[in-house]
Design a protein around this motif. Structure first.
Motif: not given
Length: 75
Positions: A43-44, A51-54
């Motif tokens: 999950c982490q 977040r990186m892709h966003q």
């Protein structure tokens, strides 16, 4: 697995039965803990990756779209 151990011990030995039951319970507990920790790590990792892709998507949306220069819009 408990039945395999019980087959090798004399029947009616209550102490051995309790020992094997305790072993099985602790084994299942530690297996459950390991599975939950593995799921938490997953999950982490998933959260970090999302977040990186966003962040990458936001940067890409701010960049010039060079390919649009070469595409013709038909009207």
């Amino acid at each position: 697995m408990l039945q395999e151990f019980q087959a090798s011990l004399p029947m009616g030995d209550r102490a051995a039965d309790e020992l094997l039951a305790t072993y099985q319970t602790s084994h299942e507990f530690y297996r459950e803990v390991e599975e939950r920790e593995a799921f938490e790590r997953y999950c982490q990792w998933y959260d970090r990756t999302a977040r990186m892709h966003q962040d990458q998507m936001k940067r890409m949306q701010g960049e010039l779209n060079i390919l649009s220069w070469f595409q013709r819009k038909s009207r």
